[in-house]
Write a protein that holds these residues in place. Sequence first.
Motif, PDB file in Angstrom:
ATOM      1  N   HIS A 154       0.785  -1.236   0.000  1.00 58.05           N
ATOM      2  CA  HIS A 154       0.000   0.000   0.000  1.00 58.05           C
ATOM      3  C   HIS A 154       0.818   1.288   0.000  1.00 58.05           C
ATOM      4  O   HIS A 154       0.296   2.331  -0.416  1.00 58.05           O
ATOM      5  CB  HIS A 154      -0.942   0.008   1.209  1.00 58.05           C
ATOM      6  N   ASP A 155       2.055   1.272   0.444  1.00 57.41           N
ATOM      7  CA  ASP A 155       2.831   2.513   0.478  1.00 57.41           C
ATOM      8  C   ASP A 155       3.200   2.949  -0.947  1.00 57.41           C
ATOM      9  O   ASP A 155       3.440   2.091  -1.819  1.00 57.41           O
ATOM     10  CB  ASP A 155       4.113   2.330   1.299  1.00 57.41           C
ATOM     11  N   PRO A 156       3.284   4.250  -1.210  1.00 58.43           N
ATOM     12  CA  PRO A 156       3.658   4.731  -2.555  1.00 58.43           C
ATOM     13  C   PRO A 156       5.161   4.608  -2.793  1.00 58.43           C
ATOM     14  O   PRO A 156       5.895   5.601  -2.847  1.00 58.43           O
ATOM     15  CB  PRO A 156       3.193   6.196  -2.532  1.00 58.43           C
ATOM     16  N   LEU A 157       5.629   3.390  -2.964  1.00 60.10           N
ATOM     17  CA  LEU A 157       7.052   3.103  -3.125  1.00 60.10           C
ATOM     18  C   LEU A 157       7.468   3.383  -4.571  1.00 60.10           C
ATOM     19  O   LEU A 157       6.843   2.876  -5.511  1.00 60.10           O
ATOM     20  CB  LEU A 157       7.328   1.645  -2.759  1.00 60.10           C
ATOM     21  N   PRO A 158       8.529   4.141  -4.774  1.00 60.42           N
ATOM     22  CA  PRO A 158       8.875   4.557  -6.144  1.00 60.42           C
ATOM     23  C   PRO A 158       9.333   3.422  -7.036  1.00 60.42           C
ATOM     24  O   PRO A 158       9.317   3.558  -8.263  1.00 60.42           O
ATOM     25  CB  PRO A 158       9.998   5.583  -5.923  1.00 60.42           C
ATOM     26  N   TRP A 159       9.741   2.301  -6.473  1.00 62.05           N
ATOM     27  CA  TRP A 159      10.236   1.180  -7.267  1.00 62.05           C
ATOM     28  C   TRP A 159       9.168   0.110  -7.507  1.00 62.05           C
ATOM     29  O   TRP A 159       9.464  -0.944  -8.058  1.00 62.05           O
ATOM     30  CB  TRP A 159      11.476   0.559  -6.615  1.00 62.05           C
ATOM     31  N   VAL A 160       7.933   0.397  -7.130  1.00 54.86           N
ATOM     32  CA  VAL A 160       6.799  -0.468  -7.490  1.00 54.86           C
ATOM     33  C   VAL A 160       6.085   0.171  -8.677  1.00 54.86           C
ATOM     34  O   VAL A 160       5.504   1.255  -8.553  1.00 54.86           O
ATOM     35  CB  VAL A 160       5.833  -0.660  -6.312  1.00 54.86           C
ATOM     36  N   ALA A 161       6.141  -0.488  -9.827  1.00 52.11           N
ATOM     37  CA  ALA A 161       5.549   0.076 -11.042  1.00 52.11           C
ATOM     38  C   ALA A 161       4.028  -0.031 -11.028  1.00 52.11           C
ATOM     39  O   ALA A 161       3.324   0.910 -11.392  1.00 52.11           O
ATOM     40  CB  ALA A 161       6.112  -0.636 -12.272  1.00 52.11           C
ATOM     41  N   ARG A 162       3.511  -1.171 -10.600  1.00 56.73           N
ATOM     42  CA  ARG A 162       2.059  -1.334 -10.512  1.00 56.73           C
ATOM     43  C   ARG A 162       1.739  -2.521  -9.610  1.00 56.73           C
ATOM     44  O   ARG A 162       2.575  -3.387  -9.370  1.00 56.73           O
ATOM     45  CB  ARG A 162       1.424  -1.515 -11.884  1.00 56.73           C
ATOM     46  N   ARG A 163       0.489  -2.538  -9.157  1.00 60.68           N
ATOM     47  CA  ARG A 163       0.000  -3.597  -8.278  1.00 60.68           C
ATOM     48  C   ARG A 163      -1.152  -4.307  -8.977  1.00 60.68           C
ATOM     49  O   ARG A 163      -2.076  -3.658  -9.464  1.00 60.68           O
ATOM     50  CB  ARG A 163      -0.432  -3.017  -6.926  1.00 60.68           C
TER      51      ARG A 163
ATOM     52  N   ALA B 291      12.181  14.646   5.251  1.00 57.49           N
ATOM     53  CA  ALA B 291      11.712  15.275   6.487  1.00 57.49           C
ATOM     54  C   ALA B 291      10.206  15.101   6.615  1.00 57.49           C
ATOM     55  O   ALA B 291       9.469  15.192   5.634  1.00 57.49           O
ATOM     56  CB  ALA B 291      12.071  16.754   6.484  1.00 57.49           C
ATOM     57  N   GLY B 292       9.744  14.865   7.826  1.00 58.24           N
ATOM     58  CA  GLY B 292       8.309  14.766   8.067  1.00 58.24           C
ATOM     59  C   GLY B 292       7.733  13.413   7.701  1.00 58.24           C
ATOM     60  O   GLY B 292       8.444  12.488   7.304  1.00 58.24           O
ATOM     61  N   ASP B 293       6.430  13.314   7.839  1.00 60.43           N
ATOM     62  CA  ASP B 293       5.724  12.062   7.585  1.00 60.43           C
ATOM     63  C   ASP B 293       5.460  11.862   6.097  1.00 60.43           C
ATOM     64  O   ASP B 293       5.276  12.809   5.353  1.00 60.43           O
ATOM     65  CB  ASP B 293       4.393  12.037   8.332  1.00 60.43           C
ATOM     66  N   GLU B 294       5.447  10.598   5.685  1.00 62.61           N
ATOM     67  CA  GLU B 294       4.981  10.198   4.360  1.00 62.61           C
ATOM     68  C   GLU B 294       3.659   9.451   4.563  1.00 62.61           C
ATOM     69  O   GLU B 294       3.436   8.831   5.599  1.00 62.61           O
ATOM     70  CB  GLU B 294       6.001   9.296   3.668  1.00 62.61           C
ATOM     71  N   TRP B 295       2.804   9.485   3.552  1.00 59.85           N
ATOM     72  CA  TRP B 295       1.460   8.943   3.730  1.00 59.85           C
ATOM     73  C   TRP B 295       1.092   7.953   2.636  1.00 59.85           C
ATOM     74  O   TRP B 295       1.503   8.095   1.482  1.00 59.85           O
ATOM     75  CB  TRP B 295       0.435  10.085   3.751  1.00 59.85           C
ATOM     76  N   ALA B 296       0.320   6.963   3.035  1.00 61.94           N
ATOM     77  CA  ALA B 296      -0.289   6.008   2.113  1.00 61.94           C
ATOM     78  C   ALA B 296      -1.797   6.234   2.122  1.00 61.94           C
ATOM     79  O   ALA B 296      -2.351   6.785   3.080  1.00 61.94           O
ATOM     80  CB  ALA B 296       0.033   4.581   2.530  1.00 61.94           C
TER      81      ALA B 296
END
Length: 504
Positions: free
Chosen positions: A47-56, A488-493
């Motif tokens: 669920h996290d917006p990971l830059p190395w995941v192209a698609r789910r 810096a700061g929080d990242e969100w899913a």
Amino acid sequence: MHRPSPVEAEIADELADVRPALVSRYAAALPGARAAVLSRLWRGLAHDPLPWVARREPDRDGLTLRLTDGRRLRGPRPDPYATAAYVTVVRLDGVAYGDPARLMGELAVPHSAAFAAELAHSAASLALSRANDPREGGVGGWARDQEWEWEQRVVDGHPFHPSCRSRPGFSVADQLAYGPEHRPVVELGLIPVPAGDCLVTGVWPEWLRDGERVVIPVHPWQAAHVLKREPSGRMAARPLMALRTLALPDGPHVKTALSARLTSSVRDISLGSVAASAVLSEFGESMAARAGGLLHITRTLGAAAAGSAGLAAVVRESPQEYAAAGERVVPVAALPATGLPRSPAWVARFARLALTVGLRLLDLGLALEAHGQNLLVVLSADGEPVRLVYRDLADLRVSPARLAHHGILAPELPARMVTDDERVLRRKLFGSLVAGSLAGTAGSGPALRAVLESVVRDLPRTPDLAALRGEPLPAKALTLMRLSPRAAGDEWAELPNPLQDECL
């Protein structure tokens, strides 16, 4: 057979020296601990917006992640609100991984090596915690109905964080001596500092003064490893769920600085938070008074810092101050471990109470970070949720515009706490309360959906409630944050909304 990781083996060797009676129980607990951490990690990967995941690519039997380098990562159908360990294996290009640290190491994405080390510590420390759980036959036990006992029953730590028990700065002896789930008595150090060298706000207690000197309670790990000085005195206390916050025998709680990375943060106390503590405490009390008697805020009695975030402490009320005769005050994170009956109807009544308070204050302009550690519930003699208590105001968000709309003057607060951005305000409350406290209490997506469906129809119709019902549910992207050490700061899913998504 799974070969123990170097961290698991290292902890086993240390344990053989300091607590040999737990060695076999620790070894037996490792598989379950790995699965618990892997389940939390899979939540982030899914669920996290990971830059190395192209698609789910979800399907009937599970979920496949297509990585940007062409590899495929496949695991079971994810439930972002599940608290049980339901993931035992994830496959990377067909190769099975049951160890979250080895999986992360094999992914070899930016910063994955450091995160893999955290995951190894998390699984090994979780196994150690479970090995010493008296409910499972561990050494020692709990006292009866002491306030700190409820907090020490939270053996597994954060229900959704893959680094739920990561304590890389602590040896096994440190964990046994300071970890709340191990039920120790901790001797806080007392370091006197000339009053002129201190920033003090609120009313610093007389019992923490020595003539013209302010006496600052210090965590023993901090005294030994960071301050490197011998305290002039000692004071016994019981560690609470936050580990660096401890309960004194006569009631008050002491929040200490702790410059070790635990879960995902270094636990110092900033000079800004000390400076703002008295104003924030007064403001919190005034806002709680607008919640119709359903919420209490624990008052900050005093805060002090001696020139740095590493030598600072906050003294605040115990939440038990707000329990009437026959009532108990229990942290929400501890509810699953209390053994008290919690039917779906009970969870719905608790959710109605929590959402009523949280949405009311959000409408006024105060967004609580109401996760299971900060939020406590007052239980009647027969176990019913009747009121809430909130502690540790350091991560609130305050909207001057919303306050002004209701004729409330905004106090002078640190800039990081002040925002009129509705998305930020809703993330703070919904991410902590709904995706955190309520999800952790319900235990699964389907259960959370049933609870919310039974509650939201009775709540006042506000734009915030409409957002809760109709938009993806925000949650901190805990895996992404551990893989983004320079951000810096929080990242969100954005999690599937239990009130909308039929895939849960």
